[in-house]
Design a protein around this motif. Sequence first.
Motif, PDB file in Angstrom:
ATOM      1  N   GLU A 144     -23.683 -76.832  25.713  1.00 54.14           N
ATOM      2  CA  GLU A 144     -23.494 -75.523  25.068  1.00 54.14           C
ATOM      3  C   GLU A 144     -23.881 -74.380  26.009  1.00 54.14           C
ATOM      4  N   ALA A 145     -25.000 -74.526  26.719  1.00 45.31           N
ATOM      5  CA  ALA A 145     -25.433 -73.466  27.644  1.00 45.31           C
ATOM      6  C   ALA A 145     -24.419 -73.266  28.765  1.00 45.31           C
ATOM      7  N   MET A 146     -23.933 -74.368  29.336  1.00 41.16           N
ATOM      8  CA  MET A 146     -22.945 -74.233  30.410  1.00 41.16           C
ATOM      9  C   MET A 146     -21.634 -73.652  29.885  1.00 41.16           C
ATOM     10  N   GLY A 147     -21.226 -74.058  28.686  1.00 37.95           N
ATOM     11  CA  GLY A 147     -20.020 -73.493  28.086  1.00 37.95           C
ATOM     12  C   GLY A 147     -20.154 -72.015  27.776  1.00 37.95           C
ATOM     13  N   MET A 148     -21.324 -71.608  27.268  1.00 40.90           N
ATOM     14  CA  MET A 148     -21.562 -70.191  26.993  1.00 40.90           C
ATOM     15  C   MET A 148     -21.559 -69.379  28.289  1.00 40.90           C
ATOM     16  N   ALA A 149     -22.148 -69.924  29.342  1.00 44.41           N
ATOM     17  CA  ALA A 149     -22.158 -69.229  30.633  1.00 44.41           C
ATOM     18  C   ALA A 149     -20.746 -69.117  31.184  1.00 44.41           C
ATOM     19  N   ALA A 150     -19.967 -70.194  31.079  1.00 49.81           N
ATOM     20  CA  ALA A 150     -18.577 -70.159  31.558  1.00 49.81           C
ATOM     21  C   ALA A 150     -17.775 -69.117  30.785  1.00 49.81           C
ATOM     22  N   THR A 151     -17.981 -69.050  29.485  1.00 48.68           N
ATOM     23  CA  THR A 151     -17.302 -68.041  28.664  1.00 48.68           C
ATOM     24  C   THR A 151     -17.698 -66.631  29.092  1.00 48.68           C
ATOM     25  N   ALA A 152     -18.974 -66.440  29.371  1.00 52.55           N
ATOM     26  CA  ALA A 152     -19.459 -65.118  29.778  1.00 52.55           C
ATOM     27  C   ALA A 152     -18.828 -64.673  31.095  1.00 52.55           C
ATOM     28  N   TYR A 153     -18.543 -65.611  31.987  1.00 54.99           N
ATOM     29  CA  TYR A 153     -17.954 -65.258  33.279  1.00 54.99           C
ATOM     30  C   TYR A 153     -16.442 -65.167  33.253  1.00 54.99           C
ATOM     31  N   SER A 154     -15.779 -65.826  32.316  1.00 51.19           N
ATOM     32  CA  SER A 154     -14.316 -65.774  32.279  1.00 51.19           C
ATOM     33  C   SER A 154     -13.793 -64.843  31.189  1.00 51.19           C
ATOM     34  N   THR A 155     -14.584 -64.595  30.158  1.00 48.64           N
ATOM     35  CA  THR A 155     -14.219 -63.855  28.939  1.00 48.64           C
ATOM     36  C   THR A 155     -13.058 -64.530  28.198  1.00 48.64           C
ATOM     37  N   MET A 156     -12.840 -65.811  28.474  1.00 52.87           N
ATOM     38  CA  MET A 156     -11.809 -66.597  27.794  1.00 52.87           C
ATOM     39  C   MET A 156     -12.476 -67.744  27.046  1.00 52.87           C
ATOM     40  N   GLN A 157     -11.771 -68.289  26.059  1.00 55.33           N
ATOM     41  CA  GLN A 157     -12.288 -69.440  25.338  1.00 55.33           C
ATOM     42  C   GLN A 157     -12.328 -70.650  26.268  1.00 55.33           C
ATOM     43  N   MET A 158     -13.304 -71.533  26.052  1.00 56.78           N
ATOM     44  CA  MET A 158     -13.544 -72.700  26.912  1.00 56.78           C
ATOM     45  C   MET A 158     -13.418 -73.984  26.128  1.00 56.78           C
ATOM     46  N   SER A 159     -13.151 -75.056  26.855  1.00 48.46           N
ATOM     47  CA  SER A 159     -13.323 -76.400  26.307  1.00 48.46           C
ATOM     48  C   SER A 159     -13.897 -77.275  27.413  1.00 48.46           C
ATOM     49  N   THR A 160     -14.741 -78.205  27.034  1.00 44.62           N
ATOM     50  CA  THR A 160     -15.381 -79.093  27.996  1.00 44.62           C
ATOM     51  C   THR A 160     -14.372 -80.121  28.486  1.00 44.62           C
ATOM     52  N   VAL A 161     -14.239 -80.239  29.805  1.00 43.75           N
ATOM     53  CA  VAL A 161     -13.350 -81.222  30.420  1.00 43.75           C
ATOM     54  C   VAL A 161     -14.141 -82.477  30.790  1.00 43.75           C
ATOM     55  N   GLY A 162     -15.303 -82.281  31.372  1.00 39.68           N
ATOM     56  CA  GLY A 162     -16.159 -83.388  31.784  1.00 39.68           C
ATOM     57  C   GLY A 162     -17.603 -82.936  31.794  1.00 39.68           C
ATOM     58  N   PHE A 163     -18.484 -83.890  31.549  1.00 39.38           N
ATOM     59  CA  PHE A 163     -19.896 -83.533  31.404  1.00 39.38           C
ATOM     60  C   PHE A 163     -20.733 -84.757  31.748  1.00 39.38           C
ATOM     61  N   SER A 164     -21.779 -84.566  32.531  1.00 44.06           N
ATOM     62  CA  SER A 164     -22.692 -85.647  32.886  1.00 44.06           C
ATOM     63  C   SER A 164     -24.124 -85.127  32.822  1.00 44.06           C
ATOM     64  N   VAL A 165     -25.005 -85.907  32.194  1.00 46.12           N
ATOM     65  CA  VAL A 165     -26.406 -85.493  32.069  1.00 46.12           C
ATOM     66  C   VAL A 165     -27.312 -86.596  32.607  1.00 46.12           C
ATOM     67  N   ASN A 166     -28.391 -86.191  33.244  1.00 45.54           N
ATOM     68  CA  ASN A 166     -29.420 -87.094  33.737  1.00 45.54           C
ATOM     69  C   ASN A 166     -30.748 -86.678  33.123  1.00 45.54           C
ATOM     70  N   TYR A 167     -31.477 -87.647  32.584  1.00 44.55           N
ATOM     71  CA  TYR A 167     -32.765 -87.381  31.959  1.00 44.55           C
ATOM     72  C   TYR A 167     -33.884 -87.750  32.931  1.00 44.55           C
ATOM     73  N   GLN A 168     -34.893 -86.856  33.071  1.00 44.09           N
ATOM     74  CA  GLN A 168     -36.005 -87.128  33.978  1.00 44.09           C
ATOM     75  C   GLN A 168     -37.323 -87.370  33.247  1.00 44.09           C
ATOM     76  N   LYS A 169     -37.681 -86.499  32.334  1.00 44.16           N
ATOM     77  CA  LYS A 169     -38.966 -86.586  31.625  1.00 44.16           C
ATOM     78  C   LYS A 169     -38.748 -86.248  30.151  1.00 44.16           C
ATOM     79  N   ALA A 170     -39.579 -86.806  29.304  1.00 37.42           N
ATOM     80  CA  ALA A 170     -39.515 -86.489  27.877  1.00 37.42           C
ATOM     81  C   ALA A 170     -39.955 -85.043  27.654  1.00 37.42           C
ATOM     82  N   GLY A 171     -39.247 -84.356  26.769  1.00 39.44           N
ATOM     83  CA  GLY A 171     -39.626 -82.994  26.397  1.00 39.44           C
ATOM     84  C   GLY A 171     -40.682 -83.031  25.317  1.00 39.44           C
ATOM     85  N   LEU A 172     -41.900 -82.655  25.664  1.00 40.72           N
ATOM     86  CA  LEU A 172     -43.028 -82.726  24.733  1.00 40.72           C
ATOM     87  C   LEU A 172     -43.412 -81.381  24.134  1.00 40.72           C
TER      88      LEU A 172
END
Length: 145
Positions: free
Chosen positions: A68-96
């Motif tokens: 969502e954050a990356m999509g919102m940032a992309a929208t802010a820079y293009s001023t056009m509607q976005m859709s996610t094409v590809g996405f990859s996440v890596n987890y490092q530490k638990a959020g406490l």
Amino acid sequence: MQDRLDLANASMEAAAAKGCPEAVMGMRAVSISEDGMPKICFAFEASTEKQNRYGTLHGGMIASLLDEAMGMAATAYSTMQMSTVGFSVNYQKAGLGEHYVIEVNMENIGRRIIQASAKLYDTDNNKQCANAIGLYSVSKVPVTF
């Protein structure tokens, strides 16, 4: 720069008004920098609905927040509607903690595809929890609210 920050926040407010699932996330764009690689920072608090049964930030929620954050940032820079094409996440530490920041770097802003990267930080415990890379398709439909 302020107009990009305002557009990112207006995007989330419009989602909340429509009752969209991402409104639960409660993210707000808090800063923007265009020195070198453009960057937008988002902040949110980890309420109970964002935690798993162990009291840490839920992995699925982390993925949703980063996308969502990356999509919102992309929208802010293009001023056009976005859709996610590809996405990859890596987890490092638990959020406490309760307070988090997501830094989104705009890696490449093209006419059709925008590439972004993001890092999620637990600011209460001063640690990076996850990182992600995403590709977003730029539609020909301007963002309107």
